[in-house]
Enzyme design. Structure first.
Site, mmCIF file in Angstrom:
data_model
loop_
_atom_site.group_PDB
_atom_site.id
_atom_site.type_symbol
_atom_site.label_atom_id
_atom_site.label_comp_id
_atom_site.label_asym_id
_atom_site.label_seq_id
_atom_site.Cartn_x
_atom_site.Cartn_y
_atom_site.Cartn_z
ATOM 1 C CE LYS A 13 -1.984 -1.207 3.925
ATOM 2 N NZ LYS A 13 -1.299 -2.500 4.219
ATOM 3 N NE ARG A 87 -4.749 -1.328 10.025
ATOM 4 C CZ ARG A 87 -3.627 -0.853 9.458
ATOM 5 N NH1 ARG A 87 -3.561 0.373 9.010
ATOM 6 N NH2 ARG A 87 -2.589 -1.638 9.347
ATOM 7 N NE ARG A 126 7.797 -2.238 6.126
ATOM 8 C CZ ARG A 126 6.493 -2.115 6.277
ATOM 9 N NH1 ARG A 126 5.772 -1.541 5.336
ATOM 10 N NH2 ARG A 126 5.904 -2.587 7.353
ATOM 11 N NE ARG A 160 6.024 -0.111 10.148
ATOM 12 C CZ ARG A 160 4.922 -0.253 9.418
ATOM 13 N NH1 ARG A 160 4.801 0.367 8.255
ATOM 14 N NH2 ARG A 160 3.934 -1.003 9.853
ATOM 15 N NE ARG A 171 2.128 -4.796 11.019
ATOM 16 C CZ ARG A 171 3.308 -4.679 10.379
ATOM 17 N NH1 ARG A 171 4.411 -5.156 10.926
ATOM 18 N NH2 ARG A 171 3.371 -4.057 9.228
#
Ligand code: AP5
Length: 214
Positions: A13, A87, A126, A160, A171
């Protein structure tokens, strides 16, 4: 044109939103980024949400709806990209009301379809630039060996706190329990389209462009 990018953690996203900002002058409204900014600023709200986010749980609807409310009445350039919001059904209803109040509407809800198996390697690999937010991946798009971000020359590579396998599982659990029902909700409203999020970054860009160009 106002759109939602919908998909699980690691669906791409943020990567696609940044491209749309560059190419179409759209404005990215990422509740995840807003919450991380609050956390880094050390505000009282930021401190409250830090542990919730690190665990991989959702922050309360009231907080995130408040964050979007602050932004939505402002300048919207080539349109808003809602990234990571809504969400929950409560957030979706709130977005609907907020858009109506500002005489704006939603054009597309673009679901980025991916296999859960691909998400672990995407998330654990990431990193991003601490200055401009450019997103990298250890294998598919590594941080340059020069040590400098190609976009802004910063040397600050960041990861992160929730980008580990344990938080990712939580998540994903939150996504399937609370968010995935929005696919049916927007399908019923006639706003839903889907793209193959497993394709290359460039192919996903093309699929989204086809949707937006009609
Ligand atoms: P948030 O920041 O929104 O994170 P997320 O939804 O978990 O999504 P990510 O940012 O992890 O993934 P992405 O889909 O943007 O993928 P990316 O493009 O980076 O939320 C974080 C937390 O904040 C939540 O857990 C919650 O606590 C809280 N929160 C936020 N919003 C909330 C809300 N509305 N309500 C309640 N709580 C909220 O890509 C991932 C990696 O894959 C990158 O390395 C990238 O380079 C790579 N990649 C991307 N596309 C491709 C591709 N096509 N092929 C190969 N690799 C790719």
């Amino acid at each position: 044109m106002n759109i939602i990018l919908l998909g699980p953690p690691g669906a791409g996203k943020g990567t696609q939103a940044r491209h749309l900002v560059e190419k179409r002058n759209m404005i990215q409204l990422s509740t995840g980024d807003m919450l991380r900014e609050a956390k880094n600023s050390g505000s009282e709200m930021g401190n409250r949400v830090a542990t919730v986010m690190a665990r991989g749980d959702l922050v309360t609807d009231e907080i995130v709806i408040g964050l979007i409310k602050e932004k939505i009445s402002g300048e919207n350039g080539g349109g808003f990209i809602f990234d990571g919001f809504p969400r929950t059904l409560k957030q979706a209803d709130a977005l609907d009301s907020l858009l109506k109040e500002c005489r704006k509407s939603l054009d597309f809800v673009i679901e980025m379809k991916v296999d859960d198996d691909a998400l672990v390697s995407r998330i654990t690999g990431r990193s991003s630039c601490g200055a401009c937010g450019e997103v990298f991946h250890d294998v598919t798009n590594p941080w340059p060996s020069s040590g400098e971000c190609p976009k802004c020359s910063s040397r600050e590579q960041v990861r992160r706190a929730d980008d580990n396998e344990e938080s990712l599982r939580q998540r994903l659990m939150e996504y399937y329990k609370k968010t995935s029902s929005l696919i049916g909700y927007y399908y019923a409203k006639g706003d839903h389209v889907s793209v193959n999020g497993l394709a290359s970054v460039e192919e996903v860009q093309e699929s989204i462009a086809e949707v937006l160009n009609g």
